[in-house]
Design a protein around this motif. Sequence first.
Motif, PDB file in Angstrom:
ATOM      1  N   ALA A  13      31.648  11.784  54.109  1.00 41.57           N
ATOM      2  CA  ALA A  13      31.269  12.162  52.750  1.00 41.57           C
ATOM      3  C   ALA A  13      31.766  13.570  52.417  1.00 41.57           C
ATOM      4  CB  ALA A  13      29.753  12.074  52.593  1.00 41.57           C
ATOM      5  N   ALA A  14      31.676  14.477  53.383  1.00 45.32           N
ATOM      6  CA  ALA A  14      32.161  15.839  53.165  1.00 45.32           C
ATOM      7  C   ALA A  14      33.670  15.854  52.955  1.00 45.32           C
ATOM      8  CB  ALA A  14      31.774  16.730  54.339  1.00 45.32           C
ATOM      9  N   LEU A  15      34.381  15.019  53.677  1.00 44.19           N
ATOM     10  CA  LEU A  15      35.834  14.939  53.522  1.00 44.19           C
ATOM     11  C   LEU A  15      36.211  14.429  52.139  1.00 44.19           C
ATOM     12  CD1 LEU A  15      38.650  15.117  54.861  1.00 44.19           C
ATOM     13  CD2 LEU A  15      38.354  12.723  55.488  1.00 44.19           C
ATOM     14  N   VAL A  16      35.550  13.369  51.679  1.00 45.53           N
ATOM     15  CA  VAL A  16      35.841  12.823  50.347  1.00 45.53           C
ATOM     16  C   VAL A  16      35.506  13.843  49.265  1.00 45.53           C
ATOM     17  CG1 VAL A  16      35.143  11.039  48.690  1.00 45.53           C
ATOM     18  CG2 VAL A  16      35.598  10.426  51.058  1.00 45.53           C
ATOM     19  N   TYR A  17      34.377  14.515  49.397  1.00 43.59           N
ATOM     20  CA  TYR A  17      33.971  15.520  48.427  1.00 43.59           C
ATOM     21  C   TYR A  17      34.973  16.672  48.380  1.00 43.59           C
ATOM     22  CZ  TYR A  17      31.246  19.166  46.182  1.00 43.59           C
ATOM     23  OH  TYR A  17      30.830  20.157  45.349  1.00 43.59           O
ATOM     24  N   SER A  18      35.373  17.169  49.538  1.00 45.42           N
ATOM     25  CA  SER A  18      36.303  18.297  49.558  1.00 45.42           C
ATOM     26  C   SER A  18      37.677  17.899  49.027  1.00 45.42           C
ATOM     27  CB  SER A  18      36.418  18.871  50.967  1.00 45.42           C
ATOM     28  OG  SER A  18      36.983  17.912  51.837  1.00 45.42           O
ATOM     29  N   LEU A  19      38.108  16.698  49.325  1.00 48.41           N
ATOM     30  CA  LEU A  19      39.392  16.227  48.806  1.00 48.41           C
ATOM     31  C   LEU A  19      39.374  16.176  47.275  1.00 48.41           C
ATOM     32  CD1 LEU A  19      42.192  15.040  49.508  1.00 48.41           C
ATOM     33  CD2 LEU A  19      41.124  12.795  49.390  1.00 48.41           C
ATOM     34  N   GLY A  20      38.304  15.661  46.709  1.00 55.77           N
ATOM     35  CA  GLY A  20      38.186  15.610  45.253  1.00 55.77           C
ATOM     36  C   GLY A  20      38.102  16.988  44.630  1.00 55.77           C
TER      37      GLY A  20
END
Length: 101
Positions: A13-20
């Motif tokens: 979830a942190a990876l998806v959030y940071s990518l966005g």
Amino acid sequence: MKPARAAVWNARAALVYSLGAWTTLGALIYYRRLQKGSTGTENENDPEANQLRKEVHTKEYPFGLTVRTEITYKEVQPPLTQLLRRVVSFFVPDDGPPSEK
């Protein structure tokens, strides 16, 4: 949920959030620089620069029916904030006078 599985889910979830977030920030910086670079470089008195670009599509159907579609592209586009306000005002009507919209 086991703690190991929760940690993996949290990392994803942190990876998806940071990518966005980084994509949005990068797009904002890119378009802001693009707008700054395009202002002042064009000659406003040049008649060729002020012409609109048009596309004309004509399609013929049976029984003599002809449909002609003209698409006109404007060189000067409204700012992104104005477009977002239009979209938001469609869903959330404002009771103010129409001149402020």
